[in-house]
Write an enzyme that holds these catalytic residues in place. Structure first.
Site, mmCIF file in Angstrom:
data_model
loop_
_atom_site.group_PDB
_atom_site.id
_atom_site.type_symbol
_atom_site.label_atom_id
_atom_site.label_comp_id
_atom_site.label_asym_id
_atom_site.label_seq_id
_atom_site.Cartn_x
_atom_site.Cartn_y
_atom_site.Cartn_z
ATOM 1 N N SER D 71 0.801 -1.242 0.000
ATOM 2 C CA SER D 71 0.000 0.000 0.000
ATOM 3 C C SER D 71 0.825 1.278 0.000
ATOM 4 C CB SER D 71 -0.934 0.031 1.204
ATOM 5 O OG SER D 71 -1.956 -0.916 1.054
ATOM 6 N N LYS D 74 0.471 3.351 -2.977
ATOM 7 C CA LYS D 74 -0.678 4.247 -3.178
ATOM 8 C C LYS D 74 -0.259 5.715 -3.149
ATOM 9 C CE LYS D 74 -3.846 0.891 -1.133
ATOM 10 N NZ LYS D 74 -4.518 0.432 0.092
ATOM 11 N N TYR D 198 -3.226 -2.415 -10.641
ATOM 12 C CA TYR D 198 -3.186 -2.200 -9.190
ATOM 13 C C TYR D 198 -2.346 -3.275 -8.486
ATOM 14 C CZ TYR D 198 -4.885 -1.929 -4.359
ATOM 15 O OH TYR D 198 -4.970 -1.847 -2.990
ATOM 16 N N TYR D 250 -4.705 3.212 7.587
ATOM 17 C CA TYR D 250 -5.990 2.527 7.702
ATOM 18 C C TYR D 250 -6.718 2.975 8.960
ATOM 19 C CZ TYR D 250 -3.227 -0.462 4.617
ATOM 20 O OH TYR D 250 -2.423 -0.930 3.641
ATOM 21 N N VAL D 268 0.997 -3.646 3.935
ATOM 22 C CA VAL D 268 0.947 -4.924 4.645
ATOM 23 C C VAL D 268 2.208 -5.765 4.463
ATOM 24 C CG1 VAL D 268 -1.568 -5.133 4.712
ATOM 25 C CG2 VAL D 268 -0.303 -6.069 2.768
#
Lengths: 317, 317, 317, 317
Positions: D71, D74, D198, D250, D268
């Site tokens: 992530s 991102k 992605y 998160y 993660v």
């Protein structure tokens, strides 16, 4: 209100009256428009068919016109799935009404991937997955179709390939539901295979006469007629009737039960199948939908039918 | 399965058998413990009473012991509210099953203060508020009690003041629900007055014989017996039966309908009132509850009763 | 963009420019109307005050007019509560942004009565309850007021009794939140006592000059000026700044952080208190609110101020 | 606490101390196990790299070991998407913290398919879809990789094909999110193409030295070093820092901001990239995760680093 007074003649009159009234209605709801083959349907159609315990078929309106049964097919796959897996089916799907719309994914997340009942989309996809098992999609689909033909005693029932193809191309939300459940292990086949079978059985086309015929097994305690051939056990038939009453009309289930008082299942094609246990099986259709996705006129017609016949599972016996 | 074969003798036997079996059960659920007067109840109690269409009263177990009817009282206030306001009542409360627990406030926020149905706490408080109207709480409560005594043909029915007092002292969640609805205008009296009436009618105490008597009007289409004194219209009686079937057991409503197939309403005191339209009214009680707040043994007893009598609104007629 | 170039003169110009631009704005948002004393406020008001690290006070607009600080008071009770309970406070309230509106009860139910952060209503009520402890409401309130006066170095700051009384009479939703939390044990005093204190501290009235003065301790690492009297520890000051940045503007917190880049806290009275760590404390006010309940013009003014001064916690240093 | 006192020597000592302490920790969290290539990672690894404004690279632990950035990628796609679409990007994705876990679909349904921010999975998929536009997936992916290599000034950065393949095979939940958004029109390419891109950019592998290098543009107001080559505008860099602070971890974002006080983004794979605006860029990694999916030891290490250096966006300047 005495049901025994309902002569065949009186039933014919009631069906004719209602069919005429519905033909004259100007407020007809809104035809489902998410796929082209459904969006093209003329909303000025209505049909009502009753098959009595004596086997009489009483129809009004466009009872020879085929329409896409869509979610009504969930009743047939539930019957087939229950017949095959028995109680084990309930490890995959719950039996409680859902307070959410038919295609909601919220409930799934809150309950760790277990759909609340077999009549919301997620639940029906889980049932289809359980029928699919390890088999080829084509075989599973053949078996479903064969079962529906048997229930309706009609070999002419078929799948509308245009509708199935359109659903496959645009059903993103159902793809989401299936993959979401797959992530929790609620479904076990590859989602695209399960959805292939699901979209195809939703695309079965029927007339109200065929639909009423296909529903007889729920009116007659699991048999195609009183004392006739058995489709499922009496116990299962009552269980399915219960689920149709509590969950058969998406977020309008309580309202339908409240107004009509009969087990029924609706589809976005505008069809509703309903039963009067021990008395009759009913098919009704009009393509325009109300705000929660049930046929506007078919709901209204069934309310009138219940009112004029006195039919209700909650009436004294 | 033929209901006409159910002799009085056979019914007596069934009630005796079930009462004995339930007395022997070791798994009895967990007594409600949120207020002291309920927490003190001995879980080793069970009672079952059936009142038939001929007026016969058939009981087993502790049928002379009074218990707190709690949420079963919501049926009586709904009947009273419907009788007084008619269709206007539905502007205050919906008719759809709720996918949430009995005391959930989530649904209220999502639907702008309108409770989904009259049998979750929020909905019942809204109904109580509509009965209260501009009257003094004492008057409204007197009227509710009088109505219940009339339904049961029993002037001995009373409120347990200990229970009412305890609820008033600890019912923070219901205070939250009432104030939340007041902020949306769903209830209009000062929340503490509405709650005063609500907590008191929940504290009505009855035996299963009284409960079965009080439920007769729902078994006999609005009358206290077939052809007897009318309590509400036949139409309203069927509507209430519908709501009991779809929403009568909180988040276990679908399960109860699925297993028992009869309209019923449970309370956290362990009581369940159920009806077989045209045939019988039933009171059942055992104080231990299951995970969703319904009496563990009374649910089980009613499932057995339905199985052995063939009673089900979904059975052919 | 070099902050050291910001002369006192330039700051005076910027404050004057922004104040003039805001006076000319025609779109001014909507004044809070849930209680009469707030609904009566003239929306054509605007004030901006900056207090620099050198103690200079720079104001524009109606900087002598008092307004109801409402939720801005949550910052002061958090500082007082943290000072008194230290880390133990976090057993009563979380530190995560909430994706729900300021008065949502949904999150509370999902997280078993623990409010997500101290700046949504539920969280602030929990903090107030922790300050109340076993004390009399009057004492607790006196202590809060004394603390605010100390922070602002201004003994004239007082509570508007009209506003407090109106809130007490109509704050049903907050009564719901408090009772809901009481049912989970998150708050321990009788809800009406806790709410009495809460409604009163929300009714503190201030000018932007007083507000900017009261915020200095957050701009200067816990002291009333660089090197001045200590109000709380540096660590706690930074923690509170963090919470203002992530949660200070209800459901518009992310947006405010994104556009303004400074820790701030808004109230439905139209006030916003913001700080530039090491540089300045800011009070801004205009009574009209945007869709998520933050002052429309004060938000806009602070965005312009940040743009023209280069102030941002995310700017290089 | 004075930041100017932070000599290079002191920084070296701090990095060495923390690296040693983390090596000795026995509680190391739980390695992500949803795909085999991640499940196989040895949890006994830790690395920390700081790149200062002077370009000095200070590392401790396994700073030469590549790990899956997941992530953290991102941030890079957001920068690329913002650079290309500018403000129009915000029509596809919000800027508010989410109160739900990273892979929640609930929020999407409540907000009609618009993800709350670019750092939850749904939001990042929407950003990837906007980068994909009408291009071929391979081209889009090439452009993302090229951009990351430019940011890190390192042509050796590559995608781990094993990880990408595993994600494609098991990412049912992300397939659900993408199809769900496609049903609302939030994404416009075929979901499988968007997801292909992605899953691949999530599978980029880096060392902490490469990660710290890739984060420099956020530490230095959009440039690769103070006064160096520009990657994005200063305004966008601050906006991305804001989002990292409010949404970068998160459901633990508030906690990270509270404890560490620096903008950061976790993955993660156990990596966290963080920045001190104007001072330093940081890469940290340890594969074991805490309950909300952030690296247990990397979070702890960054808290210690902030404590010992005094670095915090909320510290006075």
């Amino acid at each position: 209100m005495a049901k025994q007074d309902l002569s065949s003649e009186r039933l014919h009159d009631i069906v004719a009256e209602i069919s005429k009234e519905m033909a004259d209605e100007t407020e007809r709801g809104k035809v489902a428009d998410y796929i082209p083959p459904l969006a093209r349907i003329d909303p000025n159609q209505f049909a009502l068919t009753i098959i009595t315990k004596d086997g009489e078929v009483i129809s009004g309106g466009d009872a020879q016109t085929r329409f896409s049964i869509q979610s009504v097919s969930k009743v047939f796959t539930l019957a087939l799935g229950l017949g095959r897996l028995g109680e084990r089916l309930w490890a995959r799907v719950g039996r409680e009404p859902s307070g959410d719309p038919f295609n909601s994914i919220v409930q799934l997340e809150h309950e760790k991937g277990l759909p609340r009942n077999p009549f919301i989309n997620a639940g029906a996809i889980a049932v289809t997955d359980s029928i699919l098992g390890g088999f080829a999609p084509k075989e599973a689909l053949g078996e479903i179709l064969q079962f529906v033909r048997f229930l309706a005693s009609d070999e002419d029932i078929a799948i509308d390939p245009d509708v199935a193809r359109s659903e496959l191309a645009t059903g993103f939300r159902n793809v989401a539901l299936a993959n979401f459940m797959r992530s929790f292990g609620t479904i076990t086949s590859p989602p695209e295979l399960t959805l292939g079978v699901y979209f195809h059985h939703c695309a079965i086309a029927m007339t109200t006469e065929q639909l009423a015929a296909a529903g007889r097994f729920l009116a007659f305690d699991g048999r195609l007629s009183p004392g006739g051939a058995r489709a499922i056990s009496a116990r299962m038939a009552r269980q399915i009737n219960t689920l149709m009453l509590t969950c058969g009309h998406y977020d309008g289930s309580g309202e339908f039960a409240f107004r009509v008082g009969l087990p029924g299942k609706s589809g976005v094609g505008g069809g509703i199948m309903a039963v009067v246990p021990g008395q009759a099986s009913i098919g009704c259709w009009s393509p325009g939908l109300n705000a929660v996705g049930n046929s506007h006129l078919a709901s209204q017609a069934l309310e009138q039918l219940a009112l004029r016949t006195g039919w209700s599972v909650f009436a004294p016996r």
